[in-house]
Design a protein around this motif. Structure first.
Motif, PDB file in Angstrom:
ATOM      1  N   GLN A 221       0.816  -1.210   0.000  1.00  0.00           N
ATOM      2  CA  GLN A 221       0.000   0.000   0.000  1.00  0.00           C
ATOM      3  C   GLN A 221       0.854   1.267   0.000  1.00  0.00           C
ATOM      4  O   GLN A 221       2.042   1.245   0.339  1.00  0.00           O
ATOM      5  N   ALA A 222       0.210   2.370  -0.373  1.00  0.00           N
ATOM      6  CA  ALA A 222       0.790   3.704  -0.245  1.00  0.00           C
ATOM      7  C   ALA A 222      -0.108   4.529   0.663  1.00  0.00           C
ATOM      8  O   ALA A 222      -1.331   4.423   0.596  1.00  0.00           O
ATOM      9  N   LEU A 223       0.509   5.314   1.536  1.00  0.00           N
ATOM     10  CA  LEU A 223      -0.235   6.294   2.331  1.00  0.00           C
ATOM     11  C   LEU A 223      -0.128   7.634   1.609  1.00  0.00           C
ATOM     12  O   LEU A 223       0.971   8.145   1.400  1.00  0.00           O
ATOM     13  N   VAL A 224      -1.266   8.182   1.210  1.00  0.00           N
ATOM     14  CA  VAL A 224      -1.288   9.417   0.430  1.00  0.00           C
ATOM     15  C   VAL A 224      -1.850  10.552   1.277  1.00  0.00           C
ATOM     16  O   VAL A 224      -2.900  10.397   1.912  1.00  0.00           O
ATOM     17  N   ARG A 225      -1.123  11.663   1.317  1.00  0.00           N
ATOM     18  CA  ARG A 225      -1.650  12.879   1.930  1.00  0.00           C
ATOM     19  C   ARG A 225      -2.561  13.538   0.902  1.00  0.00           C
ATOM     20  O   ARG A 225      -2.118  13.977  -0.155  1.00  0.00           O
ATOM     21  N   ILE A 226      -3.856  13.558   1.196  1.00  0.00           N
ATOM     22  CA  ILE A 226      -4.835  14.063   0.240  1.00  0.00           C
ATOM     23  C   ILE A 226      -4.780  15.589   0.209  1.00  0.00           C
ATOM     24  O   ILE A 226      -4.848  16.249   1.239  1.00  0.00           O
ATOM     25  N   GLU A 227      -4.664  16.137  -0.976  1.00  0.00           N
ATOM     26  CA  GLU A 227      -4.560  17.587  -1.144  1.00  0.00           C
ATOM     27  C   GLU A 227      -5.822  18.208  -1.760  1.00  0.00           C
ATOM     28  O   GLU A 227      -6.370  19.171  -1.240  1.00  0.00           O
ATOM     29  N   LYS A 228      -6.274  17.667  -2.884  1.00  0.00           N
ATOM     30  CA  LYS A 228      -7.404  18.256  -3.607  1.00  0.00           C
ATOM     31  C   LYS A 228      -8.428  17.175  -3.938  1.00  0.00           C
ATOM     32  O   LYS A 228      -8.071  16.053  -4.308  1.00  0.00           O
ATOM     33  N   ILE A 229      -9.713  17.540  -3.826  1.00  0.00           N
ATOM     34  CA  ILE A 229     -10.801  16.646  -4.209  1.00  0.00           C
ATOM     35  C   ILE A 229     -11.778  17.431  -5.074  1.00  0.00           C
ATOM     36  O   ILE A 229     -12.228  18.513  -4.698  1.00  0.00           O
ATOM     37  N   GLY A 230     -12.111  16.891  -6.230  1.00  0.00           N
ATOM     38  CA  GLY A 230     -13.109  17.496  -7.086  1.00  0.00           C
ATOM     39  C   GLY A 230     -14.493  16.939  -6.779  1.00  0.00           C
ATOM     40  O   GLY A 230     -14.640  15.769  -6.428  1.00  0.00           O
ATOM     41  N   ILE A 231     -15.498  17.785  -6.888  1.00  0.00           N
ATOM     42  CA  ILE A 231     -16.885  17.355  -6.708  1.00  0.00           C
ATOM     43  C   ILE A 231     -17.503  17.163  -8.091  1.00  0.00           C
ATOM     44  O   ILE A 231     -17.433  18.048  -8.941  1.00  0.00           O
ATOM     45  N   CYS A 232     -18.107  15.981  -8.309  1.00  0.00           N
ATOM     46  CA  CYS A 232     -18.697  15.701  -9.613  1.00  0.00           C
ATOM     47  C   CYS A 232     -20.209  15.546  -9.502  1.00  0.00           C
ATOM     48  O   CYS A 232     -20.782  15.581  -8.403  1.00  0.00           O
ATOM     49  N   GLY A 233     -20.853  15.352 -10.641  1.00  0.00           N
ATOM     50  CA  GLY A 233     -22.300  15.232 -10.671  1.00  0.00           C
ATOM     51  C   GLY A 233     -22.822  14.090  -9.832  1.00  0.00           C
ATOM     52  O   GLY A 233     -23.882  14.200  -9.187  1.00  0.00           O
TER      53      GLY A 233
ATOM     54  N   LEU B 127       5.299   4.477   2.227  1.00  0.00           N
ATOM     55  CA  LEU B 127       5.067   3.283   1.423  1.00  0.00           C
ATOM     56  C   LEU B 127       5.172   2.043   2.288  1.00  0.00           C
ATOM     57  O   LEU B 127       6.024   1.952   3.183  1.00  0.00           O
ATOM     58  N   GLY B 128       4.292   1.100   2.031  1.00  0.00           N
ATOM     59  CA  GLY B 128       4.339  -0.166   2.734  1.00  0.00           C
ATOM     60  C   GLY B 128       5.355  -1.110   2.120  1.00  0.00           C
ATOM     61  O   GLY B 128       5.934  -0.838   1.059  1.00  0.00           O
ATOM     62  N   GLU B 129       5.553  -2.228   2.756  1.00  0.00           N
ATOM     63  CA  GLU B 129       6.526  -3.215   2.309  1.00  0.00           C
ATOM     64  C   GLU B 129       6.174  -3.728   0.908  1.00  0.00           C
ATOM     65  O   GLU B 129       5.013  -3.979   0.583  1.00  0.00           O
TER      66      GLU B 129
END
Length: 341
Positions: A26-38, A68-70
């Motif tokens: 797995q990857a740990l992601v720091r979330i920065e931006k999120i788009g809103i969709c229909g 990052l995970g193993e």
């Protein structure tokens, strides 16, 4: 960390939860931006048929690899990335034959399983797609809808030299038009009943922008493309009117591709579809290769995403973002949530 939860239609709360760790693969992601969709808006209004509450939303996303995970290769901490939100079984016929976007048990983050609307998100590394270092995080969050457009355009095969009509100039229609041109279409027309949306399309380089409240579509197609009309018509509005227009004005033996989720049970003229031997095709989401092509198109300047961004909202103002969209539907394309603000 902070996590968004829609507990019921129109109600959003934020809860403190433990920051996840990157497990093996797995990857740990720091979330920065999120788009809103229909589709997110349908959930907000309680109109999405395949979503139950409570649900953490978010599937159009950009972020930065935190850890990052193993066993993870090909990614590194500090790298800009986006995430493919499909959760698939890997065992059904479509999955076994490379069409995992059609998985018999398909779930999508933010709808049938937990979305990315939190400060950090742990996800299988195979769902993580690196972004160019010079790509803005706003653009990165819009790679997902652009991948929808890429997959849709590819349903028609080689675009080079074709004449294309796109019905509906919302975000997806705009991106389908830009993508068709970026992938080699000779000429592209887009239609809508909103002059504002058509101006956005013109700003993004679409050649022919037609308001079908003011102009007859059949005459507009003849004026732009001549008697051979269009090679492919994409319906990005998804209603009886637009599909009726597509069937009525398509050249005999040409192709119609339904991109939008159709609004209710269709009532269209299948007799004409049959008599004119029209090829009616559809499209569903995307696959990894569509993400890569989407990134390439932006990198090469063939698709412009920045003109589509209407407003930014801080993470805690998620609900205000929905209210803004409701109050400004005619002049809103893409709203972005700044998660770390």
């Amino acid at each position: 960390m902070l996590q968004q939860v829609m507990t019921e239609p129109g109600v959003i709360v934020f809860q403190e939860v433990e920051t996840p760790k990157a497990g093996a693969g797995q990857a740990l992601v720091r979330i920065e931006k999120i788009g809103i969709c229909g589709s997110d808006i349908h959930v907000y209004h309680g109109e999405h048929p395949f979503t139950r509450y409570p649900v953490t939303q978010g599937h159009e996303v950009s972020g930065v690899v935190e850890a990052l995970g193993e066993g993870v290769e090909g990614l590194r901490p500090g790298q800009k990335v986006t995430i493919q939100p499909q959760v698939v079984c890997g065992k059904c016929y479509p999955c076994r034959h490379g069409k995992y976007n059609l998985c018999e048990e398909l779930k999508v983050m933010g709808f049938q399983t937990t979305g990315v609307a939190s400060h950090y998100f742990a996800v299988e590394a195979e769902k993580v797609t690196p972004l160019p270092e010079d790509m803005s995080l706003d653009d990165g969050a819009m790679i997902e809808p652009l991948a929808v457009a890429v997959h849709a355009v590819r349903q028609a095969g080689d675009m080079r030299g074709l004449k294309i009509v796109v019905l509906g100039a919302g975000p997806i229609g705009n991106l389908v038009a830009q993508t068709a041109k970026g992938m080699g279409a000779a000429d592209v027309m887009i239609t809508d009943v909103s002059d504002w949306r058509l101006q956005k399309a013109a700003d993004c380089g679409v050649q022919h922008c037609v308001n079908t409240k003011k102009e007859d579509l059949g005459e507009a197609i003849l004026a732009a493309f001549g008697p051979d009309k269009a090679d492919v018509i994409y319906d990005c509005a998804g209603n009886n009117v637009t599909m009726g227009q597509a069937i009525r004005y398509a050249r005999k033996g040409s192709t119609i591709i339904l991109v939008a989720v159709f609004a209710g049970m269709a009532q269209v003229d299948l007799a004409v579809l049959n008599d004119h031997e029209l090829d009616l095709n559809t499209t569903m989401m995307y696959r990894s290769e569509d993400y890569l092509k989407a990134i390439e198109l932006v990198n090469e300047g063939k698709v412009r995403l920045a003109p589509l961004v209407s407003r930014h909202f801080a993470f805690r103002d998620y609900l205000e973002a929905y209210r803004y969209i409701d109050e400004n539907r005619e002049t809103t394309m893409k709203v972005i949530i700044d998660v770390q603000k």
